[in-house]
Design a protein around this motif. Structure first.
Motif, PDB file in Angstrom:
ATOM      1  N   SER A  70      47.163  41.117  44.281  1.00  0.00           N
ATOM      2  CA  SER A  70      48.350  41.992  44.207  1.00  0.00           C
ATOM      3  C   SER A  70      48.086  43.225  43.341  1.00  0.00           C
ATOM      4  O   SER A  70      48.741  44.245  43.504  1.00  0.00           O
ATOM      5  CB  SER A  70      49.544  41.210  43.650  1.00  0.00           C
ATOM      6  N   HIS A  71      47.122  43.119  42.441  1.00  0.00           N
ATOM      7  CA  HIS A  71      46.851  44.231  41.510  1.00  0.00           C
ATOM      8  C   HIS A  71      46.194  45.424  42.193  1.00  0.00           C
ATOM      9  O   HIS A  71      46.283  46.542  41.708  1.00  0.00           O
ATOM     10  CB  HIS A  71      45.953  43.757  40.366  1.00  0.00           C
ATOM     11  N   HIS A 143      52.098  40.070  33.925  1.00  0.00           N
ATOM     12  CA  HIS A 143      52.445  38.724  34.423  1.00  0.00           C
ATOM     13  C   HIS A 143      53.591  38.063  33.646  1.00  0.00           C
ATOM     14  O   HIS A 143      53.457  36.936  33.177  1.00  0.00           O
ATOM     15  CB  HIS A 143      51.215  37.819  34.367  1.00  0.00           C
ATOM     16  N   HIS A 209      41.340  35.129  35.946  1.00  0.00           N
ATOM     17  CA  HIS A 209      42.343  36.192  36.040  1.00  0.00           C
ATOM     18  C   HIS A 209      43.286  36.055  34.843  1.00  0.00           C
ATOM     19  O   HIS A 209      43.661  34.965  34.464  1.00  0.00           O
ATOM     20  CB  HIS A 209      43.080  36.038  37.371  1.00  0.00           C
ATOM     21  N   SER A 211      46.377  35.953  33.648  1.00  0.00           N
ATOM     22  CA  SER A 211      47.797  35.859  34.003  1.00  0.00           C
ATOM     23  C   SER A 211      48.664  35.172  32.958  1.00  0.00           C
ATOM     24  O   SER A 211      49.875  35.159  33.090  1.00  0.00           O
ATOM     25  CB  SER A 211      47.977  35.022  35.274  1.00  0.00           C
ATOM     26  N   ASP A 283      48.976  32.795  40.418  1.00  0.00           N
ATOM     27  CA  ASP A 283      49.996  33.558  39.700  1.00  0.00           C
ATOM     28  C   ASP A 283      51.009  34.202  40.633  1.00  0.00           C
ATOM     29  O   ASP A 283      52.129  34.463  40.252  1.00  0.00           O
ATOM     30  CB  ASP A 283      49.384  34.561  38.711  1.00  0.00           C
ATOM     31  N   ASP A 284      50.613  34.450  41.888  1.00  0.00           N
ATOM     32  CA  ASP A 284      51.626  35.020  42.779  1.00  0.00           C
ATOM     33  C   ASP A 284      51.516  34.494  44.203  1.00  0.00           C
ATOM     34  O   ASP A 284      51.978  35.125  45.143  1.00  0.00           O
ATOM     35  CB  ASP A 284      51.595  36.554  42.753  1.00  0.00           C
TER      36      ASP A 284
HETATM   37 ZN    ZN Z   1      47.811  38.678  38.718  1.00  0.00          ZN
END
Ligand code: ZN
Length: 338
Positions: A70-71, A143, A209, A211, A283-284
């Protein structure tokens, strides 16, 4: 009455009946087909929070597909159509979705608005800058939602924004939000309780990552490092040696990667430091398929905690009372972008 005038009267009556019938037909769609507000969101956890509160009262679409980074996500040209039809665009903010935000601004329809949650959730003093999100670059770690306390704030912000947009359904939004907040409190309590069962020395997180710092702050974990540098490349050999030494010294039983970012580098670090490498955190990306009870923000958190706490030597018993299913009425009319 002559025959011709009888005919005229009949014609008038027939016409009157025809117009009445037409009139009724015209009224009907207006009362039965109610126009729902169009809401566009970005990452799946935010989409799930909106879904919980709005239920079937809105049309909902998430722009950022699950299982991708997503980043660095760049919206595709057809996303501009989706964004230009939105009455409200809800983002995380904190520079997580900059390309999507730019496209949204360029395509925003008259009267529509863009609403970011992060900056309304915490004060600047509480922003976290760290290895992957260094202060010099000016983008705080985005996050926030992995801390359920902040997810509660997201939920109340979303509730109020939906009421502003669609006041006639105020009671529904309030009721759904109240139920959802109760579920988030249960989640928060369960995480607190389960975290206490992890030996103090193991409450340390090394992830690929980056997060988890807002989560860590709430539940008393120490983030000993994140491997992914701010440019999403691999860490330098010197940084790797430093991390291996740190894990060995702290005797961390497990280090964590995520499904979105498979990391041979972290796997190697774990091997050399004689720690376990677990690559299942999210995380997403929501677990399961759309429509499954666990395909929700709460489901994602419960699954993350189960994986993380077990690996760190804790009990996950408290997490079993967490019900991941969205509150009543949710799931309907949920358009997921493919
Ligand atoms: Zn992330």
């Amino acid at each position: 009455m002559k025959f011709t005038s009888v005919m005229t009267w009949l014609a008038v009556l027939a016409l009157a009946f025809f117009f009445t019938a037409c009139g009724r037909q015209e009224e009907k769609p207006a009362t039965t087909v109610e126009k729902k507000p169009n809401i566009v969101t970005t990452v799946a956890p935010i989409t799930s929070i909106v879904e919980n509160i709005a239920g079937d009262k809105i049309q909902l679409a998430g722009i950022i597909p699950e299982g991708i980074n997503s980043h660095t996500f760049e919206p595709i040209p057809s996303d501009s159509k989706l964004l230009s039809s939105a009455d409200l665009i809800i983002l995380n903010g904190f520079d997580l979705e900059t390309p999507t935000l730019k496209l949204a601004q360029a395509n925003l329809k008259t009267g529509a608005s863009i609403y970011s949650l992060g900056d309304k959730t915490i004060k600047e003093a509480d922003y976290i800058f760290d290895f992957s999100f260094p202060k010099e670059q000016g983008h705080p770690n985005p996050h926030l939602w992995l801390n359920p306390e902040y997810a509660m704030r997201y939920a109340t912000l979303v509730r109020d924004e939906l009421i502003r947009l669609d006041p006639k359904n105020k009671a529904v939004y309030e009721q759904n939000a109240a139920q959802f907040l109760k579920k988030l409190e249960t989640l928060d309590q369960a995480i607190k309780e389960a975290a206490q069962t992890i030996p103090q020395n193991n409450r340390r997180l090394l992830t690929y990552h980056d997060s988890w710092p807002y989560f860590a702050r709430r539940y008393g974990f120490q983030v000993i490092g994140a491997v992914q540098p701010s440019d999403f490349a691999d860490p330098s050999p010197r940084e790797m040696v430093r991390l291996i030494e740190q894990i060995k010294k702290a005797k961390v039983p497990a280090v964590f990667g995520s499904e979105v970012f498979p990391s041979p580098v972290l796997e190697q670090i774990a091997r050399e430091a004689k720690s376990r490498y677990i690559d299942k955190l999210r995380d997403d990306e929501l677990p399961g398929k759309p429509g499954d009870p666990q395909h929700s923000y709460i489901g994602m958190m419960a699954e993350n905690m189960t994986i993380m706490f077990e690996a760190l030597g804790g009990s996950t018993e408290a997490l079993k009372k967490v019900d991941p299913a969205p509150v009543a009425g949710a799931h309907a009319d949920y358009r997921r972008k493919d």
